[in-house]
Design a protein around this motif. Structure first.
Motif, PDB file in Angstrom:
ATOM      1  N   LEU A  80       6.458 -13.851  -8.734  1.00 15.06           N
ATOM      2  CA  LEU A  80       7.310 -13.970  -7.665  1.00 15.06           C
ATOM      3  C   LEU A  80       8.083 -12.777  -7.444  1.00 15.06           C
ATOM      4  N   LEU A  81       8.076 -12.149  -8.468  1.00 19.53           N
ATOM      5  CA  LEU A  81       8.800 -10.748  -8.250  1.00 19.53           C
ATOM      6  C   LEU A  81       7.593  -9.706  -7.542  1.00 19.53           C
ATOM      7  N   VAL A  82       6.523  -9.983  -7.407  1.00 20.03           N
ATOM      8  CA  VAL A  82       5.758  -9.245  -6.892  1.00 20.03           C
ATOM      9  C   VAL A  82       5.931  -8.850  -5.398  1.00 20.03           C
ATOM     10  N   VAL A  83       6.433 -10.363  -5.067  1.00 12.47           N
ATOM     11  CA  VAL A  83       6.583 -10.559  -3.434  1.00 12.47           C
ATOM     12  C   VAL A  83       7.724  -9.390  -2.991  1.00 12.47           C
ATOM     13  N   LEU A  84       8.488  -9.033  -3.695  1.00 26.01           N
ATOM     14  CA  LEU A  84       9.418  -8.064  -3.116  1.00 26.01           C
ATOM     15  C   LEU A  84       8.869  -6.936  -2.875  1.00 26.01           C
ATOM     16  N   PRO A  85       8.301  -5.792  -3.521  1.00 25.31           N
ATOM     17  CA  PRO A  85       7.752  -4.702  -2.994  1.00 25.31           C
ATOM     18  C   PRO A  85       6.536  -4.819  -2.008  1.00 25.31           C
ATOM     19  N   VAL A  86       5.853  -6.119  -2.093  1.00 26.57           N
ATOM     20  CA  VAL A  86       4.820  -6.287  -0.839  1.00 26.57           C
ATOM     21  C   VAL A  86       5.484  -6.412   0.315  1.00 26.57           C
ATOM     22  N   LEU A  87       6.515  -7.311   0.480  1.00 26.09           N
ATOM     23  CA  LEU A  87       7.029  -7.706   1.782  1.00 26.09           C
ATOM     24  C   LEU A  87       7.734  -6.374   2.244  1.00 26.09           C
ATOM     25  N   LEU A  88       8.405  -5.604   1.498  1.00 30.68           N
ATOM     26  CA  LEU A  88       9.054  -3.977   2.104  1.00 30.68           C
ATOM     27  C   LEU A  88       7.709  -3.113   2.270  1.00 30.68           C
ATOM     28  N   MET A  89       6.876  -3.105   1.744  1.00 29.94           N
ATOM     29  CA  MET A  89       6.100  -2.069   1.882  1.00 29.94           C
ATOM     30  C   MET A  89       5.155  -2.463   3.288  1.00 29.94           C
ATOM     31  N   ARG A  90       4.917  -3.770   3.463  1.00 27.39           N
ATOM     32  CA  ARG A  90       4.390  -4.239   4.472  1.00 27.39           C
ATOM     33  C   ARG A  90       5.074  -4.283   5.902  1.00 27.39           C
ATOM     34  N   ARG A  91       6.234  -4.262   5.574  1.00 26.37           N
ATOM     35  CA  ARG A  91       7.376  -4.199   6.679  1.00 26.37           C
ATOM     36  C   ARG A  91       7.334  -2.712   7.078  1.00 26.37           C
ATOM     37  N   ALA A  92       7.419  -1.707   6.299  1.00 25.05           N
ATOM     38  CA  ALA A  92       7.405  -0.160   6.472  1.00 25.05           C
ATOM     39  C   ALA A  92       6.150   0.164   7.319  1.00 25.05           C
ATOM     40  N   ALA A  93       5.011  -0.448   7.028  1.00 20.85           N
ATOM     41  CA  ALA A  93       3.900  -0.069   7.584  1.00 20.85           C
ATOM     42  C   ALA A  93       4.021  -0.656   9.157  1.00 20.85           C
ATOM     43  N   ARG A  94       4.604  -1.854   9.235  1.00 19.04           N
ATOM     44  CA  ARG A  94       4.288  -2.588  10.524  1.00 19.04           C
ATOM     45  C   ARG A  94       5.345  -1.696  11.269  1.00 19.04           C
TER      46      ARG A  94
END
Length: 549
Positions: free
Chosen positions: A100-114
């Motif tokens: 569940l802690l992996v969700v934090l960097p994944v969402l932030l990085m995905r948002r930056a790419a979008r």
């Protein structure tokens, strides 16, 4: 001429070859990647500092809390940490990543790419997808390198080799999904550098169905794992509560334990799925929990999730009942692997189901590898399911059940239709019981309209006038008067709102006379309440008697 040349406006120098103009959009993407990494690190830092402030026994100052936050940020990417301050003096690795802690960097990085791929104005520079991906990735990895160096001086230092490939792996996957989502999730042709056979095979519908079927099977296994874990927590509720309350007596410590347990719930779901598949999960170097039995692990730390382990000893029918989870997963893979087209063969359906089982096995193997890891040395060096045994078990369970289920579902969906067209003439007459008769349909429609009330307005049908009956020529049946050449014509009578049987119009010898037709018309006009709702009309043809030979 010289003065004009000297005083004229100097021409701008031609751009030199090899000098590229800096793109502000690319710089913004680099900053966006760095900001994404900083936001994740800042969130964990604030959480750790709040817990440190509220703790009545702080062991270190703010620097130790920040080092711990940096270590947690690296752990969220799958980086293995090393703890040196142990009682035995032997460094203890900490490699289990809370999923569940992996969700934090994944969402932030995905948002930056979008955000890097989006444009607000029409005249704003639009970077290609590769440029956005590379720029965001550079900014994120730069912050990741600094955090790795900073965490080396804390209680949980990162393994440099582990950090060198875990952080880029998570960043690459998250940035790729973000750019792909910003471009509208295109499913265009594959790159030209791939082999031609791979590009041709990828466009076949069987692979899309196999991915869907495998993903459905994996989700069913994870749902079944969550059900197994929840049932075990409820069964061992007293032990779980005692373990939670005995760890610490202050609210800040209990809140920290609760947060840690919540972040490990996805790991517990994968462990439950591995337990239901059969291989189970390791709880140390010499202990493995399976449905067939659990030898026990006396060296385990006290933790609420570990208190829900099955009892020591051989398996019972209650633990064997978890085999229903992979059975349902195999049925799901077989169901989703069937196409609705009739031209698909049984071999194609079976191959699609087998490929779906392969996808399910690969997905479970990856999840098992991500959810496991060491929690220390010696007895705690192996913790969690073994990835290859979990993947093989998921493939075997789903393949054995999915292939026959897919073939059976395909046979059921492509079975020949049975209806009046497939019956004989006599059987077709027997089946036609008047249900689809026009008068019956009008009666059913009137009943529905009356029950609906004002929802369906009444549609007035204009009455159909009854044409006058043409008198027949005496002596010549079926020939009206005044027809030249003695050409016979059929007598036609249109009656509104009355279902007439042509047999009623048959006179002696099978010929309908004008008197009988006129009498039927008078009876129809005298009926005040029609037998069926008013229709457009019925055309009644009198059968003509063939002339005598």
């Amino acid at each position: 001429m010289t003065q004009v040349t000297e005083r004229g406006t100097p021409l701008s120098a031609a751009p030199r070859a090899g000098v590229r103009r800096r793109s502000p959009a690319a710089a913004a993407c680099v900053v966006g990647g760095a900001v994404a990494a900083g936001l994740g690190l800042g969130f964990l830092a604030v959480l750790v500092i709040v817990l440190w402030i509220s703790s009545p026994y702080p062991d270190s100052g703010p620097g130790g809390a920040l080092h711990l936050a940096a270590g947690l940020w690296l752990l969220a990417h799958g980086t293995e940490l090393v703890r040196y301050d142990t009682l035995s003096g032997v460094p203890a690795p900490v490699g289990m990543t809370p999923l569940l802690l992996v969700v934090l960097p994944v969402l932030l990085m995905r948002r930056a790419a979008r955000l890097g791929s989006a444009t607000e104005d029409d005249d704003e520079e639009v970077l290609p997808a590769g440029a956005v991906f590379s720029a965001v990735l550079c900014g994120y990895l730069a912050v990741g390198a600094l955090v790795t160096v900073y965490a080396a001086g804390g209680p949980l230092s990162a393994d440099p080799i582990s950090a060198a490939w875990h952080i880029p792996l998570v960043a690459v996957l998250a940035a790729a999904t973000g750019v792909w989502g910003a471009r509208g999730r295109p499913l265009g042709p594959l790159p030209s550098w791939l082999p031609g056979c791979v590009r041709k095979a990828a466009v076949r519908p069987r692979y899309a169905l196999a991915l869907r079927a495998g993903a459905g099977g994996a989700l069913v296994l994870l749902g079944g794992g969550a059900l197994v874990v929840g049932a075990s927590l409820a069964w061992h509720g007293a032990e779980v509560q005692s373990s939670f309350l005995s760890l610490t007596g202050v609210w800040s410590g209990r809140f920290a334990v609760l947060l840690l347990a919540l972040t490990l719930i996805p790991n517990a779901m994968v462990w439950g799925a591995a337990y239901a598949l059969g291989p189970g999960f390791a709880l140390g170097a010499d202990a493995t929990a399976t449905p067939l039995g659990f030898p026990g692990a006396p060296g385990l730390p006290r933790f609420p999730l570990l208190a829900a382990l099955p009892a020591e000893g051989p398996g019972t029918p209650l633990t064997w009942a978890v085999a229903g989870v992979p059975v349902v997963a195999g049925l799901a893979v077989g169901w989703f692997a069937v196409r609705r087209a009739r031209e698909v063969s049984y071999g194609e359906t079976a191959l699609t189901a087998a490929l779906g089982a392969v996808v399910c096995g690969l997905a479970m193997a990856g999840l098992a590898a991500a959810s496991a890891g060491p929690l220390g040395s010696r007895l705690l060096s192996e913790f969690g399911p073994v990835w290859w045994t979990t993947g093989v078990a998921a493939f075997v369970w789903t393949a054995v059940l999915a292939v026959p289920v897919a073939v059976a579902v395909h046979a059921w969906r492509t079975r020949p239709a049975i209806g009046p067209s497939a019956l004989d003439a006599d059987e077709a007459v027997a089946v036609d019981d008047g249900w689809h008769d026009s008068g019956v349909r009008e009666v059913r429609w009137a009943a529905m309209r009356q029950a609906a009330g004002a929802l369906i307005p009444d549609i007035a049908v204009p009455p159909v006038p009854v044409p006058p009956v043409v008198p027949a020529v005496p002596g010549v049946p079926g020939v009206p008067a005044g027809v030249p050449g003695g050409r016979a014509r059929r007598a036609v009578t249109v009656v509104s709102g009355l279902d007439l049987d042509p047999g009623l119009l048959a006179g002696p010898g099978g010929v309908a006379g004008a008197a009988e037709v006129a009498e039927v018309a008078e009876v129809a006009e005298a009926v005040s309440v029609p037998l069926a709702p008013q229709v457009v009309g019925a055309r009644v043809l009198a059968r003509r008697k063939p002339p005598p030979e």
